[in-house]
Design a protein around this motif. Structure first.
Motif, PDB file in Angstrom:
ATOM      1  N   UNK A  28       0.826  -1.211   0.000  1.00  0.00           N
ATOM      2  CA  UNK A  28       0.000   0.000   0.000  1.00  0.00           C
ATOM      3  C   UNK A  28       0.864   1.267   0.000  1.00  0.00           C
ATOM      4  N   UNK A  29       1.955   1.253   0.754  1.00  0.00           N
ATOM      5  CA  UNK A  29       2.849   2.410   0.781  1.00  0.00           C
ATOM      6  C   UNK A  29       3.478   2.677  -0.581  1.00  0.00           C
ATOM      7  N   UNK A  30       3.993   1.619  -1.202  1.00  0.00           N
ATOM      8  CA  UNK A  30       4.659   1.788  -2.497  1.00  0.00           C
ATOM      9  C   UNK A  30       3.648   2.231  -3.555  1.00  0.00           C
ATOM     10  N   UNK A  31       2.489   1.601  -3.587  1.00  0.00           N
ATOM     11  CA  UNK A  31       1.470   1.977  -4.584  1.00  0.00           C
ATOM     12  C   UNK A  31       0.979   3.401  -4.364  1.00  0.00           C
ATOM     13  N   UNK A  32       0.787   3.791  -3.105  1.00  0.00           N
ATOM     14  CA  UNK A  32       0.348   5.167  -2.854  1.00  0.00           C
ATOM     15  C   UNK A  32       1.454   6.152  -3.221  1.00  0.00           C
ATOM     16  N   UNK A  33       2.711   5.763  -3.002  1.00  0.00           N
ATOM     17  CA  UNK A  33       3.822   6.619  -3.410  1.00  0.00           C
ATOM     18  C   UNK A  33       3.851   6.819  -4.909  1.00  0.00           C
ATOM     19  N   UNK A  42       4.505  14.881  -3.562  1.00  0.00           N
ATOM     20  CA  UNK A  42       5.614  14.115  -3.019  1.00  0.00           C
ATOM     21  C   UNK A  42       5.164  13.389  -1.755  1.00  0.00           C
ATOM     22  N   UNK A  43       5.361  12.102  -1.720  1.00  0.00           N
ATOM     23  CA  UNK A  43       4.998  11.284  -0.562  1.00  0.00           C
ATOM     24  C   UNK A  43       6.265  10.580  -0.091  1.00  0.00           C
ATOM     25  N   UNK A  44       7.150  11.350   0.532  1.00  0.00           N
ATOM     26  CA  UNK A  44       8.472  10.825   0.879  1.00  0.00           C
ATOM     27  C   UNK A  44       8.433   9.788   1.996  1.00  0.00           C
ATOM     28  N   UNK A  45       7.377   9.754   2.779  1.00  0.00           N
ATOM     29  CA  UNK A  45       7.271   8.752   3.842  1.00  0.00           C
ATOM     30  C   UNK A  45       7.272   7.334   3.290  1.00  0.00           C
ATOM     31  N   UNK A  47       8.923   5.827   0.956  1.00  0.00           N
ATOM     32  CA  UNK A  47      10.219   5.187   0.705  1.00  0.00           C
ATOM     33  C   UNK A  47      10.864   4.682   1.991  1.00  0.00           C
ATOM     34  N   UNK A  48      10.875   5.510   3.020  1.00  0.00           N
ATOM     35  CA  UNK A  48      11.509   5.104   4.267  1.00  0.00           C
ATOM     36  C   UNK A  48      10.708   4.010   4.969  1.00  0.00           C
ATOM     37  N   UNK A  49       9.408   4.181   5.035  1.00  0.00           N
ATOM     38  CA  UNK A  49       8.583   3.169   5.708  1.00  0.00           C
ATOM     39  C   UNK A  49       8.605   1.831   4.967  1.00  0.00           C
ATOM     40  N   UNK A  50       8.600   1.861   3.640  1.00  0.00           N
ATOM     41  CA  UNK A  50       8.648   0.597   2.895  1.00  0.00           C
ATOM     42  C   UNK A  50      10.009  -0.076   3.056  1.00  0.00           C
ATOM     43  N   UNK A  51      11.077   0.700   3.137  1.00  0.00           N
ATOM     44  CA  UNK A  51      12.403   0.114   3.394  1.00  0.00           C
ATOM     45  C   UNK A  51      12.426  -0.562   4.767  1.00  0.00           C
ATOM     46  N   UNK A  52      11.880   0.091   5.771  1.00  0.00           N
ATOM     47  CA  UNK A  52      11.814  -0.498   7.105  1.00  0.00           C
ATOM     48  C   UNK A  52      10.965  -1.769   7.090  1.00  0.00           C
ATOM     49  N   UNK A 119      16.707   8.670  15.071  1.00  0.00           N
ATOM     50  CA  UNK A 119      15.399   8.685  14.422  1.00  0.00           C
ATOM     51  C   UNK A 119      15.594   8.580  12.912  1.00  0.00           C
ATOM     52  N   UNK A 120      14.540   8.188  12.216  1.00  0.00           N
ATOM     53  CA  UNK A 120      14.598   8.067  10.767  1.00  0.00           C
ATOM     54  C   UNK A 120      14.839   9.401  10.101  1.00  0.00           C
ATOM     55  N   UNK A 121      15.306   9.353   8.861  1.00  0.00           N
ATOM     56  CA  UNK A 121      15.577  10.582   8.117  1.00  0.00           C
ATOM     57  C   UNK A 121      14.308  11.377   7.850  1.00  0.00           C
ATOM     58  N   UNK A 122      13.235  10.699   7.565  1.00  0.00           N
ATOM     59  CA  UNK A 122      11.983  11.373   7.218  1.00  0.00           C
ATOM     60  C   UNK A 122      10.936  11.176   8.306  1.00  0.00           C
TER      61      UNK A 122
END
Length: 169
Positions: A28-33, A42-45, A47-52, A119-122
């Protein structure tokens, strides 16, 4: 032994559930991105959340693969040895893997605790929570390995006790 088997089975179900839940969230994160990028937002969250999420799936999902004997294994030599000698070799390999998993769990837990202030970058969330998926997955693997080790004496064939082979039905 029965309690260890029940714990191993419960942790397997938990790992599969968490893996599916995290995988659904990553999807869902990647598709919404992708959708947000197409629409010019821009939905920068994502990328970081999907990596985690992918990191968590790897470490938690590997415990389910271990329980289901789906890890890669080269068992040709063990399959041609007499059953008694094969069981001894498998027990030694279980002990080696148990030692490696315990060592990895200990140091990954220490690393996670040290990351408490990071903390995370984003996403402003403590990296400790992300890094805890590694010792959590290792702890689940440890239970599965203990169950497998204690199951070796009652195994009737070498394939029933190997780490990376499912018994043929």
């Amino acid at each position: 032994m029965q309690m260890l088997e029940k714990l191993s089975d419960a942790l397997d179900k938990l790992a599969v559930f968490l893996g599916a839940l995290i995988l659904g969230g990553v999807f869902l994160l990647v598709m919404s991105g992708v959708v947000f990028r197409i629409t010019g937002h821009n939905f920068s969250l994502s990328e970081e959340l999907s990596r985690w999420g992918l990191v968590s799936i790897c470490f938690i999902g590997s415990s389910a693969a271990l329980k289901r004997k789906q890890h890669v294994g080269v068992n040709m030599l063990l399959q041609v040895l007499p059953l008694g000698i094969g069981k001894v070799c498998v027990a030694v390999s279980y002990l080696a893997v148990l030692t490696t998993v315990a060592f990895s769990a200990h140091y990954s837990l220490r690393a996670a605790m040290c990351a408490q202030g990071m903390v995370g970058d984003i996403v402003p969330v403590s990296m400790m929570y992300v890094k805890l998926s590694l010792p959590f997955g290792m702890a689940m693997m440890f239970v599965h390995l203990l169950y497998g080790l204690f199951s070796i004496p009652k195994g009737k064939t070498i394939n029933s006790v190997l780490i990376g082979t499912q018994e043929e039905v």
